[in-house]
Design an enzyme around this catalytic site. Structure first.
Site, PDB file in Angstrom:
ATOM      1  N   HIS A  86      -9.384   1.010   4.859  1.00 31.68           N
ATOM      2  CA  HIS A  86      -8.079   1.166   5.530  1.00 31.68           C
ATOM      3  C   HIS A  86      -8.273   2.098   6.721  1.00 31.68           C
ATOM      4  O   HIS A  86      -9.086   3.028   6.662  1.00 31.68           O
ATOM      5  CB  HIS A  86      -7.046   1.735   4.548  1.00 31.68           C
TER       6      HIS A  86
ATOM      7  N   GLY B 152       2.409   2.280  10.633  1.00 27.49           N
ATOM      8  CA  GLY B 152       3.296   3.418  10.425  1.00 27.49           C
ATOM      9  C   GLY B 152       3.998   3.878  11.691  1.00 27.49           C
ATOM     10  O   GLY B 152       4.573   4.961  11.736  1.00 27.49           O
TER      11      GLY B 152
ATOM     12  N   GLU C 183      -6.704   4.549   7.748  1.00 25.49           N
ATOM     13  CA  GLU C 183      -6.562   5.984   7.452  1.00 25.49           C
ATOM     14  C   GLU C 183      -7.843   6.528   6.817  1.00 25.49           C
ATOM     15  O   GLU C 183      -8.216   7.680   7.028  1.00 25.49           O
ATOM     16  CB  GLU C 183      -5.330   6.202   6.554  1.00 25.49           C
TER      17      GLU C 183
ATOM     18  N   GLY D 242       2.883  -1.130   4.284  1.00 22.37           N
ATOM     19  CA  GLY D 242       2.925   0.280   3.916  1.00 22.37           C
ATOM     20  C   GLY D 242       4.350   0.702   3.621  1.00 22.37           C
ATOM     21  O   GLY D 242       4.884   0.478   2.527  1.00 22.37           O
ATOM     22  N   GLY D 243       5.017   1.284   4.620  1.00 16.19           N
ATOM     23  CA  GLY D 243       6.360   1.854   4.462  1.00 16.19           C
ATOM     24  C   GLY D 243       7.349   0.954   3.727  1.00 16.19           C
ATOM     25  O   GLY D 243       8.038   1.404   2.797  1.00 16.19           O
TER      26      GLY D 243
ATOM     27  N   ASN E 169       0.867  -1.185   0.000  1.00 11.69           N
ATOM     28  CA  ASN E 169       0.000   0.000   0.000  1.00 11.69           C
ATOM     29  C   ASN E 169       0.900   1.231   0.000  1.00 11.69           C
ATOM     30  O   ASN E 169       1.505   1.559   1.012  1.00 11.69           O
ATOM     31  CB  ASN E 169      -0.886  -0.037   1.266  1.00 11.69           C
ATOM     32  N   TRP E 170       0.961   1.882  -1.152  1.00  9.14           N
ATOM     33  CA  TRP E 170       1.869   3.032  -1.277  1.00  9.14           C
ATOM     34  C   TRP E 170       1.292   4.310  -0.669  1.00  9.14           C
ATOM     35  O   TRP E 170       1.949   5.341  -0.659  1.00  9.14           O
ATOM     36  CB  TRP E 170       2.206   3.266  -2.749  1.00  9.14           C
ATOM     37  N   LYS E 171       0.055   4.268  -0.246  1.00  9.68           N
ATOM     38  CA  LYS E 171      -0.621   5.448   0.324  1.00  9.68           C
ATOM     39  C   LYS E 171      -0.435   6.650  -0.615  1.00  9.68           C
ATOM     40  O   LYS E 171      -0.447   6.468  -1.829  1.00  9.68           O
ATOM     41  CB  LYS E 171      -0.095   5.733   1.732  1.00  9.68           C
TER      42      LYS E 171
ATOM     43  N   SER F 156       3.530  -2.215  10.305  1.00  9.59           N
ATOM     44  CA  SER F 156       4.993  -2.167  10.449  1.00  9.59           C
ATOM     45  C   SER F 156       5.688  -3.490  10.111  1.00  9.59           C
ATOM     46  O   SER F 156       6.632  -3.881  10.798  1.00  9.59           O
ATOM     47  CB  SER F 156       5.380  -1.684  11.846  1.00  9.59           C
TER      48      SER F 156
ATOM     49  N   GLU G  21      -5.329  -5.147  10.773  1.00  9.43           N
ATOM     50  CA  GLU G  21      -4.310  -4.120  10.954  1.00  9.43           C
ATOM     51  C   GLU G  21      -4.554  -3.384  12.268  1.00  9.43           C
ATOM     52  O   GLU G  21      -5.366  -2.447  12.313  1.00  9.43           O
ATOM     53  CB  GLU G  21      -4.363  -3.128   9.792  1.00  9.43           C
TER      54      GLU G  21
END
Ligand code: PEP
Length: 256
Positions: free
Chosen positions: A96, A174, A98, A235-236, A9-11, A214, A168
């Site tokens: 998600h 994150g 966010e 993500g990251g 997930n590149w956000k 993470s 999640e």
């Protein structure tokens, strides 16, 4: 029995076609021999067309990070599932944390999106998870149960099987704080038991449940080794081809 699935997930971090191309061109040769893991990359909308084009002859599939539940009309700023299908997107991340926290998406809204994605033959990755205060108050299972009841409401057995659930824990996203494999597995088992009680054991055994929060090359192995963790939403660490490859490899290892 269940094919692990790793999603990147590149956000809102890498949405310019040229940088998307650059990353995917590094990733494609790295993962080309991996056949036992579904690999999904979810860039922002602006990079979807070029991403679909670049991965065409590879084993990577492209997902969107969101969509609306209507197909057409006066919904300024929203994206129809039909548009995603038309450009070759195969997956969509829904609910998600966010989206839930910043954009106030409710379980009911996520449920509408989920049903629409399934009806348009998009593969949904539906996210659920608890806040830190909820975990500390011992309410994790209550929260998860409520999210499952509402988010997956009225799905047929076939639709439930097609839905990838991403567990999640919000406190792990994150933040660099990962759930321990035991903490994650406990909730994955709970989710699978809930699916079994709503449908049946055979259905629950087929539903893929990813962990997200993470994940890094250094902790992916121990998480994916757990019986009920079927890969991860990343993500990251999905922004760099090398680190995502290490995570995909960890999922692949569990299939051997
Ligand atoms: C996510 O965005 O779904 C996620 C798990 O992010 P990170 O890996 O950066 O915690």
């Amino acid at each position: 029995m269940r094919k692990p699935i790793v999603g990147g997930n590149w956000k809102m971090n890498r949405g310019i076609p040229v940088e998307t191309k650059e990353m995917l061109k590094k990733l494609i040769p790295l993962v080309k021999k991996i056949t036992a893991v579904d690999i999904i990359i979810a860039p922002p909308f602006t990079a979807l067309i070029s991403a679909v084009d670049i991965v065409k002859k590879s084993n990577i599939k492209i997902g969107a990070q969101n969509m609306y539940f209507e197909e057409k009309g006066a919904f300024t700023g929203e994206v129809s599932p039909n548009f995603l299908k038309a450009i070759g997107v195969e997956y969509v991340i829904l609910g998600h944390c966010e989206r839930r926290n910043i954009f106030k998406e409710s379980d009911e809204l996520v449920n509408k999106k989920l049903k629409k994605a399934l009806s348009r033959n998009l593969n949904p990755i539906a996210c659920i998870g608890e806040h830190l205060e909820e975990r500390e108050a011992g309410k994790t299972k209550e929260i998860i149960q409520n999210q499952i009841d509402k988010t997956f409401k009225d799905l047929t057995k076939e639709e439930m099987i097609k839905t990838v659930i991403a567990y999640e824990p919000i406190w792990a996203i994150g933040t660099g704080k990962t759930a321990t494999p035991e903490q994650a597995e406990e909730i994955h088992i709970f989710i699978r038991e809930m699916v079994a009680s709503k449908y049946d054991k055979a259905t629950a055994d087929l539903v893929r449940i990813q962990y997200g929060g993470s994940i890094k090359p250094t902790n992916a192995n121990e998480l994916f080794e757990k019986e009920n963790i079927d890969g991860g939403l990343v993500g990251g660490a999905s922004l760099q081809a090398d680190s995502l490859f290490e995570i995909v490899k960890a999922a692949d290892e569990t299939t051997k």
